[in-house]
Write a protein that holds these residues in place. Sequence first.
Motif, PDB file in Angstrom:
ATOM      1  N   ALA A  92      58.692  60.767  82.418  1.00 57.47           N
ATOM      2  CA  ALA A  92      59.553  61.503  83.335  1.00 57.47           C
ATOM      3  C   ALA A  92      58.861  61.752  84.667  1.00 57.47           C
ATOM      4  CB  ALA A  92      59.967  62.820  82.700  1.00 57.47           C
ATOM      5  N   MET A  93      57.546  61.959  84.602  1.00 59.28           N
ATOM      6  CA  MET A  93      56.859  62.302  85.856  1.00 59.28           C
ATOM      7  C   MET A  93      56.848  61.145  86.829  1.00 59.28           C
ATOM      8  SD  MET A  93      54.385  61.279  83.573  1.00 59.28           S
ATOM      9  CE  MET A  93      53.076  60.081  83.568  1.00 59.28           C
ATOM     10  N   THR A  94      57.139  59.928  86.334  1.00 57.52           N
ATOM     11  CA  THR A  94      57.196  58.786  87.238  1.00 57.52           C
ATOM     12  C   THR A  94      58.633  58.474  87.632  1.00 57.52           C
ATOM     13  OG1 THR A  94      57.464  57.120  85.522  1.00 57.52           O
ATOM     14  CG2 THR A  94      55.208  57.795  86.057  1.00 57.52           C
ATOM     15  N   ASN A  95      59.561  59.331  87.223  1.00 59.64           N
ATOM     16  CA  ASN A  95      60.968  59.046  87.435  1.00 59.64           C
ATOM     17  C   ASN A  95      61.363  57.793  86.647  1.00 59.64           C
ATOM     18  OD1 ASN A  95      63.555  59.300  88.434  1.00 59.64           O
ATOM     19  ND2 ASN A  95      63.078  58.234  90.362  1.00 59.64           N
ATOM     20  N   GLY A  96      60.852  57.702  85.423  1.00 56.39           N
ATOM     21  CA  GLY A  96      61.057  56.525  84.578  1.00 56.39           C
ATOM     22  C   GLY A  96      62.527  56.192  84.380  1.00 56.39           C
ATOM     23  N   LEU A  97      62.815  54.905  84.177  1.00 59.00           N
ATOM     24  CA  LEU A  97      64.190  54.414  84.111  1.00 59.00           C
ATOM     25  C   LEU A  97      64.799  54.625  82.720  1.00 59.00           C
ATOM     26  CD1 LEU A  97      63.482  50.928  85.769  1.00 59.00           C
ATOM     27  CD2 LEU A  97      64.295  52.993  86.925  1.00 59.00           C
ATOM     28  N   ASP A  98      65.986  55.189  82.673  1.00 59.47           N
ATOM     29  CA  ASP A  98      66.723  55.192  81.401  1.00 59.47           C
ATOM     30  C   ASP A  98      67.477  53.867  81.300  1.00 59.47           C
ATOM     31  OD1 ASP A  98      68.918  55.401  83.054  1.00 59.47           O
ATOM     32  OD2 ASP A  98      69.258  57.519  82.654  1.00 59.47           O
ATOM     33  N   ASP A  99      68.212  53.680  80.205  1.00 61.78           N
ATOM     34  CA  ASP A  99      68.850  52.382  79.992  1.00 61.78           C
ATOM     35  C   ASP A  99      69.742  51.978  81.158  1.00 61.78           C
ATOM     36  OD1 ASP A  99      68.183  51.411  77.097  1.00 61.78           O
ATOM     37  OD2 ASP A  99      68.511  53.572  76.942  1.00 61.78           O
ATOM     38  N   THR A 100      70.544  52.934  81.624  1.00 60.77           N
ATOM     39  CA  THR A 100      71.479  52.629  82.711  1.00 60.77           C
ATOM     40  C   THR A 100      70.746  52.197  83.975  1.00 60.77           C
ATOM     41  OG1 THR A 100      72.848  54.384  81.790  1.00 60.77           O
ATOM     42  CG2 THR A 100      73.448  53.539  83.973  1.00 60.77           C
ATOM     43  N   ARG A 101      69.747  52.990  84.353  1.00 60.71           N
ATOM     44  CA  ARG A 101      69.013  52.656  85.582  1.00 60.71           C
ATOM     45  C   ARG A 101      68.213  51.365  85.412  1.00 60.71           C
ATOM     46  NH1 ARG A 101      65.130  56.921  87.103  1.00 60.71           N
ATOM     47  NH2 ARG A 101      64.770  55.664  88.960  1.00 60.71           N
ATOM     48  N   ALA A 102      67.665  51.170  84.206  1.00 62.37           N
ATOM     49  CA  ALA A 102      66.872  49.956  83.964  1.00 62.37           C
ATOM     50  C   ALA A 102      67.736  48.712  84.162  1.00 62.37           C
ATOM     51  CB  ALA A 102      66.274  49.978  82.560  1.00 62.37           C
ATOM     52  N   LEU A 103      68.977  48.784  83.659  1.00 65.76           N
ATOM     53  CA  LEU A 103      69.876  47.629  83.792  1.00 65.76           C
ATOM     54  C   LEU A 103      70.266  47.409  85.254  1.00 65.76           C
ATOM     55  CD1 LEU A 103      72.020  48.166  80.580  1.00 65.76           C
ATOM     56  CD2 LEU A 103      70.331  46.367  81.015  1.00 65.76           C
ATOM     57  N   ALA A 104      70.485  48.511  85.968  1.00 66.41           N
ATOM     58  CA  ALA A 104      70.817  48.391  87.391  1.00 66.41           C
ATOM     59  C   ALA A 104      69.626  47.805  88.157  1.00 66.41           C
ATOM     60  CB  ALA A 104      71.182  49.763  87.957  1.00 66.41           C
ATOM     61  N   HIS A 105      68.431  48.224  87.744  1.00 68.23           N
ATOM     62  CA  HIS A 105      67.217  47.779  88.435  1.00 68.23           C
ATOM     63  C   HIS A 105      67.025  46.260  88.268  1.00 68.23           C
ATOM     64  CE1 HIS A 105      63.521  48.404  90.516  1.00 68.23           C
ATOM     65  NE2 HIS A 105      62.722  48.212  89.481  1.00 68.23           N
ATOM     66  N   GLY A 116      61.776  42.849  84.371  1.00 66.10           N
ATOM     67  CA  GLY A 116      61.002  43.351  83.246  1.00 66.10           C
ATOM     68  C   GLY A 116      60.978  44.867  83.198  1.00 66.10           C
ATOM     69  N   ILE A 117      60.221  45.371  82.253  1.00 64.27           N
ATOM     70  CA  ILE A 117      60.104  46.824  82.069  1.00 64.27           C
ATOM     71  C   ILE A 117      58.777  47.109  81.391  1.00 64.27           C
ATOM     72  CG2 ILE A 117      61.181  46.836  79.763  1.00 64.27           C
ATOM     73  CD1 ILE A 117      62.159  49.474  82.287  1.00 64.27           C
ATOM     74  N   GLU A 118      58.163  48.228  81.745  1.00 68.12           N
ATOM     75  CA  GLU A 118      57.031  48.721  80.943  1.00 68.12           C
ATOM     76  C   GLU A 118      57.570  49.823  80.058  1.00 68.12           C
ATOM     77  OE1 GLU A 118      52.421  50.188  81.108  1.00 68.12           O
ATOM     78  OE2 GLU A 118      53.629  50.576  82.873  1.00 68.12           O
ATOM     79  N   VAL A 119      57.889  49.471  78.838  1.00 68.96           N
ATOM     80  CA  VAL A 119      58.558  50.397  77.939  1.00 68.96           C
ATOM     81  C   VAL A 119      57.503  51.235  77.215  1.00 68.96           C
ATOM     82  CG1 VAL A 119      58.653  48.754  76.009  1.00 68.96           C
ATOM     83  CG2 VAL A 119      60.388  50.536  76.196  1.00 68.96           C
ATOM     84  N   ASP A 120      57.829  52.494  76.973  1.00 71.94           N
ATOM     85  CA  ASP A 120      56.846  53.422  76.397  1.00 71.94           C
ATOM     86  C   ASP A 120      56.884  53.369  74.874  1.00 71.94           C
ATOM     87  OD1 ASP A 120      54.856  55.438  76.670  1.00 71.94           O
ATOM     88  OD2 ASP A 120      56.328  56.902  76.009  1.00 71.94           O
ATOM     89  N   ILE A 121      55.689  53.333  74.284  1.00 73.59           N
ATOM     90  CA  ILE A 121      55.581  53.393  72.829  1.00 73.59           C
ATOM     91  C   ILE A 121      55.496  54.870  72.432  1.00 73.59           C
ATOM     92  CG2 ILE A 121      54.216  52.755  70.812  1.00 73.59           C
ATOM     93  CD1 ILE A 121      53.115  50.396  72.405  1.00 73.59           C
TER      94      ILE A 121
END
Length: 601
Positions: A385-398, A438-443
């Motif tokens: 969250a502190m990086t303004n990380g992308l949720d699914d919707t934003r990730a797809l838009a990105h 791409g995405i850097e997804v969090d584990i």
Amino acid sequence: MDNISIARLLDETASLLEIDSADPFRIRSYRRAAEAVEQQTTQLSTIADDPKQLLAIAGIGKGMVANIQALLTTGTMPLREELLQKYKPTMLELLRLPGMGPKTVALVWSACQVCDIDGLEAAAKAGHLTKLPRMGEKFVTKLLKGIEDHRKNSSRFRIDKAQQHADTIINLIRAFPGIDEIIPAGSLRRGRETVGDLDLLATGPACEPDVVSAAVEHVAALPLIDKLIAKGQNKVSFTLRNNLQVDVRLLPRASYGAALQYFTGSKMHNVALRQRAIKRGLTLSEYALLRLEDNVIVAAASEAEIYNALDLDYIPPELRENGGELEAAATHTLPQLITLADIRGDLHMHTEATDGRDTIRQMAEAALARGLAYIAITDHSKNLAMTNGLDDTRALAHIKRIREIDAEFAEEFAAGNKSSATPYSLHPTPSPFRILPGIEVDILADGALDLDDSTLAQMDIVVASIHSHFNQPAEEMTARVLRAIENPHVRILGHPTGRKVLGREAYAINIDTILKSAAQKGVAVEHNASPARADLNDLHLRLAKKHNCKIVINTDAHATEELDQMRYGITQLRRAWLTPTDILNTQPTAQALLQQLRPKP
DNA sequence: GCCGTTTTCGGCCCGACTGTTTTCAGTCG
């Protein structure tokens, strides 16, 4: 006063303000100003008379102009002096200890009058700290460990910082007429992650014995010298303001190679090399390789001559650790080490969509200008969250945006009117520069990923990395990573050990198990090229090769200039004896690379 | 302290984790 000093004083003032519980936004202003000053290419001292030019710098306002002008004219500024009345400068070092933030530093000062590391250690051992609020046994144990680590590391400098200092000094020395070569030797030349001091070896007409004294005087008078330690016939030793010790040697051309070999080391490599020389009736010193019986010089001017005279192939500095390189050089089986030019793509970087600083297009242009053929944009996912990380919707838009820009690059290529630092036509096999979504997804703590599989399915590059719960036991941490790479969408395991150079130990993790599993599943492991976070050390890298693991090297850049950090990562790969075929992103095109990665489900 | 402006002041990335508490402050990223 130079920009670096101004930046350091502004940053220190920010830290003092933190200890003083000042307005957090005011503190941030000082930090931003420090960063802005550090990045300026022109010296502020040359434009200080013109406030307009200072105000033009983003992050510098009226107040900061006054501060900078005060620093330039008086060497300090009112706010800094005021804070130093209340606090001690040594407290800033306490902030570097893990768990010690500004509040805790202020607390131990007001409660125990502790203001430095020695005092803090004594207070901790005497049991004074546990009487304070929020400080128990666990905290003290961690703190003492932190102090120990700090003492072990603080005398060494990270390779990129050392390189920057070396570059600055080299440019100053080169300005002297008659010095035509100057090379950093020692652990910097061998590409170690940290260096203890700088060894600079210079040669040229001005370094010949009869005239060298003038060059010695020039070096001894360099403006950035803090303390001059020694000035001999052909050697000058000094320290910089940050305590980095620098030894400069001015050597005649005839013995330059021998000196370079000797001062590059490592110690163990040199011992082994000298033993080899003795067996051949020779003796090797910093001056020359001599025949024992009559003291005739066999080789001295270049390193290659010396190695060849000992029946060895030339050994690259990165391999000189007495780790089998002499044997390999004797049997002509040294590896063809990877070079920066072999890297064709960078698969991990961030943009302004999350915690990066530049846009997708800026990152792409910068990568193209550096000769790369493809990149992946991998911004953070929502759990950060502190990086303004992308949720699914934003990730797809990105990634939609990434694909658009990728298409724009293809169009510009087709039109042949692409204007960039490196025209496509300069590349041996011209093809459009590719930007992979791409995405850097969090584990997460249990090994699940924080985005939907349906989202990940849209990505070409899914980098899975750990960003939290670092303190799980090794078995849990390992199981967590194993579960994450079970997910068929994961193609790259990002910074797998979480190691930080001079900062944090690697996660407690069974790296052997993880590398084996990754190799079996076809998941590539990432070597983070950033010198702060050279994630896999040379041991890890060798292990990965042994397990036949796919390896990628990425910068994890958060701004265009961080793409340059690839050079430091390459050095670590070379130290691990890796060749271009050991690394996936030496593939010439994005398509070839994607075929090497784990197939998409 | 900076910025942008609806020129006079409000907004400025904030959530998770740790070790301590007994409801949360401080640190970290």
